[in-house]
Each structure stands twice: as structure tokens, then as C-alpha cells.
Design a protein around this motif. Structure first.
Motif, PDB file in Angstrom:
ATOM      1  N   PRO A   1       0.861  -1.386   0.024  1.00 22.06           N
ATOM      2  CA  PRO A   1       0.041  -0.020  -0.016  1.00 22.06           C
ATOM      3  C   PRO A   1       0.617   1.276   0.019  1.00 22.06           C
ATOM      4  O   PRO A   1       2.143   1.528   0.565  1.00 22.06           O
ATOM      5  CB  PRO A   1      -0.980  -0.260   1.266  1.00 22.06           C
TER       6      PRO A   1
ATOM      7  N   THR B   1       1.425   3.815  10.194  1.00 21.09           N
ATOM      8  CA  THR B   1       2.638   4.172  11.125  1.00 21.09           C
ATOM      9  C   THR B   1       2.413   4.627  12.683  1.00 21.09           C
ATOM     10  O   THR B   1       3.583   4.967  13.187  1.00 21.09           O
ATOM     11  CB  THR B   1       3.541   5.353  10.274  1.00 21.09           C
TER      12      THR B   1
ATOM     13  N   THR C   1      -1.488  11.013   4.191  1.00 19.67           N
ATOM     14  CA  THR C   1      -3.001  10.514   4.223  1.00 19.67           C
ATOM     15  C   THR C   1      -3.153   9.709   5.221  1.00 19.67           C
ATOM     16  O   THR C   1      -2.488   9.150   5.859  1.00 19.67           O
ATOM     17  CB  THR C   1      -3.107   9.971   2.974  1.00 19.67           C
TER      18      THR C   1
ATOM     19  N   GLY D   1       0.336   5.512   0.526  1.00 21.92           N
ATOM     20  CA  GLY D   1      -0.403   6.827   0.794  1.00 21.92           C
ATOM     21  C   GLY D   1       0.071   7.984   0.029  1.00 21.92           C
ATOM     22  O   GLY D   1      -0.091   8.268  -1.089  1.00 21.92           O
TER      23      GLY D   1
ATOM     24  N   GLY E   1       3.821   8.521   0.419  1.00 16.29           N
ATOM     25  CA  GLY E   1       5.089   8.333   0.364  1.00 16.29           C
ATOM     26  C   GLY E   1       5.915   9.287   1.132  1.00 16.29           C
ATOM     27  O   GLY E   1       7.216   9.326   1.005  1.00 16.29           O
ATOM     28  N   SER E   2       5.207   9.769   2.361  1.00 17.39           N
ATOM     29  CA  SER E   2       6.258  10.512   3.183  1.00 17.39           C
ATOM     30  C   SER E   2       6.658   9.739   4.433  1.00 17.39           C
ATOM     31  O   SER E   2       7.461  10.661   4.981  1.00 17.39           O
ATOM     32  CB  SER E   2       5.305  11.850   3.819  1.00 17.39           C
ATOM     33  N   SER E   3       6.622   8.521   4.658  1.00 13.28           N
ATOM     34  CA  SER E   3       7.097   7.954   5.603  1.00 13.28           C
ATOM     35  C   SER E   3       8.874   7.743   5.502  1.00 13.28           C
ATOM     36  O   SER E   3       8.981   7.879   4.206  1.00 13.28           O
ATOM     37  CB  SER E   3       6.609   6.468   5.922  1.00 13.28           C
TER      38      SER E   3
END
Ligand SMILES: Cc1cc2nc3c(=O)[nH]c(=O)nc-3n(C[C@H](O)[C@H](O)[C@H](O)COP(=O)(O)OP(=O)(O)OC[C@H]3O[C@@H](n4cnc5c(N)ncnc54)[C@H](O)[C@@H]3O)c2cc1C
Length: 465
Positions: A69, A145, A138, A71, A73-75
Motif C-alpha cells: 500500500p 505508521t 494521508t 499513501g 510516500g512521506s514515511s
């Protein structure tokens, strides 16, 4: 894998599947992330409903194809990377508010909804969703997370704001973890099982989130301190005072120097003292804010014998400008990163009584490396980040940074802390998770994983091997 992508295109339509190189690259790599993997997905797919996601899962499950998955991609720990390739599931078209219940103070949303958009949309109701990670994040990624941000000191972390989840399991089965009341003691807490699971247990297709009232009044203060130790010690004293601050953040002297030199025009309206600085946010009724500001100012005055000046925002504009310095700090720091350099950002959290000690220790250890290293963080939760810039082509330097990061995590564990306060485990911290929890605890996690995903197709290679 390509056969799975073709079958998904037949079921959902050609438009739902993308093989474009740049799109795959964007979904498989992040400059923000400390950890990336070399592989990429073979395709990115774009579902529009829970049924679409269930169809994708059934196809991938039958063909033993990994599903990852995605969202925003900021992790930052490689949680959405695709070390075993597979199909990347992007929720851009599942970004709707499904139902808003202002009287119940909750909202049902799709996973691709951005939290800033959600808050803008419902602002007139006087309610908001309090978690504030990257402005791009998102809901699906935030739940997965168990994110937090500056508001966590007052409001807790994402896990405290999720009432229920609709989840598509690896084989396409759709479950709802519970209904919508604020409390329940009915059965196992499956909602929490999926919060923080980084997409390794199932795919979230709907979430019901609790909402908080927007505070009537807010204010901001900044206080520079002579040393990082005195700033961290003051933070501990403020936490123990029981004053319900909205946020309590720290930035060291390096961050403050960067603000003066490279901050946005808003931030550079003032010259910042280039000293370790606490950023405090107050919220509540106007009277409560005024009383909290006086109490905090008195505590800091007593602790420092009046040597730490307390700058308190007198207007809304000033409040915005002061807080912008904290919110923009990461962007400002990355904007000065030399070409080819990487940034390694740690994310440890310790019991608050050990905070000053570990920040002091971390600063001293990074100082020995002779590179740019800076402390920033959510000290109110005992959580802070050390950002280090290094040249990955310089193998000796890269190894020294890696050693320093691991020593910092060991130190946090020695203090009964954690190796990941809010950034999750991803691919980057798997070994550290074992150090933190031990083989037996990881063994229970493995059993849970096998129970819901016996083929191991849900975001494989993350959290543990
Ligand atoms: C500038 C910046 C500031 C940041 N500040 C903070 C901060 O203050 N606090 C904080 O906690 N984090 C912070 N972060 C990290 C990041 O914003 C959070 O981790 C955020 O929760 C990730 O959301 P996302 O939508 O980008 O998820 P992604 O990065 O896309 O995905 C994260 C994980 O969730 C999984 N996932 C995504 N959608 C779903 C779904 N529908 N179902 C199941 N799994 C899913 C992915 O597979 C992946 O494992 C920051 C990052 C940046 C770049």
C-alpha cells in the motif's frame, strides 16, 4: 507479477494500472527516507473502492504476488518501498469523506484523504483531526505508521483517534474491526492490531476517526536557553508541572542558525537567538491560555534565574510566524543539503526523566563526527530526532554515522526507551526492533502475521523478516 497486473487491468480497467518508469520510481524511493531498497514494483494500481481493493488482493493472493500500500510516500523508514517488487496500491482515488457526524464528533474517511484537506473541509464545524505529520500525509499512511507530530503532547498519537477500520485482508476478505461508539469492550482490539502495522497485516480501505474541538484560543512562546541540557531539563520540569500545553518542541542552536540564514521570509522576519530553544504552544479558553502562559513563564524564570528570555506572541500573526519556524525546520534543513549528501534522521523516545541526559549524550556523540548534526523534536513526549548530513560516497563517514545512530538507539533502549517514537520500523529498523522487544515478542508478532497473511504477500520484508 506482470500477469497479476494484467488481470487487475482486466478487472478494474486499463486506467487503473500504470507501468510508467517515473511513476514506479516515485512510488519506490524517497529522498526523505533514511532507508530505501533497490527494487521497484512492476506496476502501480489505483483502486476506487473497497471492492476494487478486494479484487486486487484476491488476484495477488492467488498468484503469490506482494502487495504494497502507498499513501503519500512521506514515511521515512522505507515502509512503502518494494524490496521484493510486486504491486503497489495507490489510494489517490480513494480520498473522500464518506460520512461526517459532527454531533458524534467523528468522521468516516477513505484512506487516501490528506489530513490537511480533511481539516480544511470540516473547519466550519469547529472540529479537527489533531495528528500533524508531514502536510502531505494521508489517513491510510498515518494510521499504518501510528504517526503523531507536534500535537501529540496534548492529544496522544494516531492510535488514540481511530474508532474503527475497514480492512481488506491478504486473500481479499473484507472485515470491519468494530462499530462507531467511543468505547467498547467487545472482543479483541483488532483496530489497534492494524494501527502501526505498516500495511503488513491488511489494507485499510475506510477509517472512522474521532475529532477534537478546535481550541477557542491559542498562543505560542519561544524560549532560548544557554545549553541543550538546560532546555531539555526545563522541558522535563514543564511536563511534570501538569500544565496542559498544546505542544512542547525543541530545536538546537544549529537549527536556529539555519533559520536565520535560510528560513522562509516569514521565519526571517525576526533574528533568532542562536541557542537551544523551546517552542511552546498553548491552547484552551482565553483565560486558561493566559493563566498557562503566566505559570510557564514563572517556572522558566525560577529554573533559569531569569536568564532565559520568554518571547510570547502578542498577535495572531506573530503566533503564526513563531510556529512557522518549527513547522518549516525540516524543509529548511533539507534545502541546504549539499548535492549527493544524504540525511540520516533518528527517532528515539525515552521516559521523560531521562530526556535531558540522552539529548546531551547524543549531541556530544554527533559532535565528534565533524559533520552537520542537529537535534530537533517533540520533547513533550520524550521523543526527538537527530538529523545528520553525510556523504554516502565517503564510506568511512557513512559507517561512522551508522555507528553513531545505533549507539544512540542502544542508549535509548538502556533507558527503557524505543528506537522509533513515530516513524515506524519499515526496512531500516528491523534489527533494532528485535533488540527492543526480544525474539519471543517478535515471535508473537510473526504468529499474528501468519494468522492473517499465511502466504506473506502483504508488504513483505517490513517490520521483521
Ligand atoms: C517533512 C516531513 C515531516 C514529517 N513529520 C512527522 C511528524 O511530525 N510526525 C510523524 O509521526 N511523522 C512525520 N513524518 C513522517 C510521515 O509523514 C508519516 O509517517 C505519515 O504517517 C506517512 O503517511 P503517508 O500517507 O505518507 O504514508 P506512506 O509513506 O505512503 O506509507 C506509510 C506506511 O503505511 C502503509 N499504508 C499506506 N496506506 C495504507 C493503507 N491504506 N492500508 C494499509 N497500509 C497503508 C504503507 O504501506 C507504508 O507501510 C514526516 C515526514 C516528512 C517528509
Amino acid at each position: 507479477m506482470l500477469h497479476a497486473a494484467e488481470e487487475i487491468a482486466q478487472a478494474l480497467g486499463e486506467d487503473a494500472v500504470c507501468y510508467d518508469h517515473d511513476v514506479l520510481e516515485h512510488h519506490g524511493h524517497s529522498d526523505w527516507s533514511t532507508s530505501n531498497s533497490a527494487n521497484r514494483a512492476v506496476a502501480v494500481v489505483y483502486p476506487k473502492s473497497t471492492e476494487d481493493v478486494s479484487t486486487i488482493a484476491r488476484i495477488c493472493h492467488r498468484r503469490n504476488v506482494p502487495m504494497v500500500p502507498f499513501g503519500a510516500g512521506s514515511s521515512v523508514e522505507g515502509s512503502f518501498s518494494q524490496p521484493l517488487s510486486g504491486i503497489c496500491i495507490d489510494f489517490s482515488y480513494m480520498d473522500k469523506i464518506v460520512a461526517f457526524h459532527p454531533d458524534d464528533m467523528d468522521v468516516v474517511v477513505q484512506p487516501g484523504l490528506n489530513w490537511v484537506d480533511l481539516n480544511n473541509h470540516i473547519a466550519s464545524s469547529g472540529l479537527f483531526a489533531p495528528m500533524d505529520p508531514s502536510p502531505t500525509a494521508t489517513v491510510g499512511g498515518m494510521v499504518s505508521t501510528n504517526c503523531s507530530g507536534t500535537n501529540a503532547f496534548r492529544y496522544g498519537t494516531m492510535k488514540d483517534w481511530v474508532l474503527n477500520l475497514t480492512v481488506v485482508l491478504a486473500d481479499g476478505t473484507v472485515i470491519k474491526t468494530r462499530r462507531r461508539p467511543r468505547k467498547t469492550s467487545a472482543g479483541y482490539n483488532l483496530t489497534s492490531l492494524f494501527v502501526g502495522a505498516e500495511g503488513t497485516l491488511g489494507i485499510i480501505t475506510e477509517a472512522t476517526l474521532k475529532l477534537a474541538p478546535i481550541p477557542q484560543s491559542t498562543s505560542v512562546a519561544v524560549v532560548p536557553f544557554p545549553t541543550i541540557h538546560s532546555a531539555a531539563a526545563a522541558a522535563t520540569a514543564l511536563i511534570r508541572s501538569g500544565i496542559q500545553l498544546a505542544a512542547l518542541e525543541i530545536m538546537d542552536e544549529k537549527q536556529m542558525e539555519i533559520l536565520n540564514a535560510h528560513g522562509s521570509p516569514t521565519v526571517r522576519k525576526r533574528h533568532w537567538a542562536e541557542q537551544p530553544t523551546l517552542f511552546l504552544k498553548f491552547s484552551g479558553t482565553a483565560e486558561a491560555v493566559q493563566s498557562d502562559v503566566s505559570r510557564v513563564s514563572a517556572i522558566i524564570h525560577d529554573l533559569t534565574q531569569g536568564r532565559a528570555p520568554f518571547h510570547f506572541a502578542r498577535t495572531k500573526q506573530e503566533e503564526h510566524d513563531l510556529w512557522a519556524a518549527r513547522k518549516e525546520s525540516l524543509f529548511t534543513m533539507t534545502s541546504i543539503r549539499p548535492a549527493g549528501f544524504e540525511m540520516w534522521s533518528t527517532d528515539v523516545a525515552v521516559p521523560v526523566s531521562r530526556l535531558a541526559e540522552i539529548i546531551d549524550w547524543s549531541k556530544a556523540e554527533c559532535g565528534k563526527l565533524g559533520i552537520f548534526a542537529s537535534v530537533i523534536g517533540h520533547v513533550g513526549d520524550g521523543n526527538f530526532h537527530v538529523a545528520m548530513m553525510y556523504d554516502p560516497r565517503d564510506k568511512e563517514q557513512a559507517a561512522a554515522v551508522g555507528r553513531c545512530v545505533h549507539e544512540m538507539m542502544d542508549k535509548a533502549l538502556e533507558m527503557e526507551g524505543t528506537v522509533s517514537g513515530e516513524h515506524a520500523i519499515g526496512i531500516g529498523k528491523k534489527a533494532c526492533l528485535r533488540d527492543e522487544l526480544g525474539e519471543e515478542t517478535i515471535g508473537v508478532m510473526r504468529s499474528l502475521k501468519r494468522a492473517v497473511d499465511p502466504k506473506g504477500v502483504m508488504n513483505p520484508g517490513k517490520v521483521f523478516d
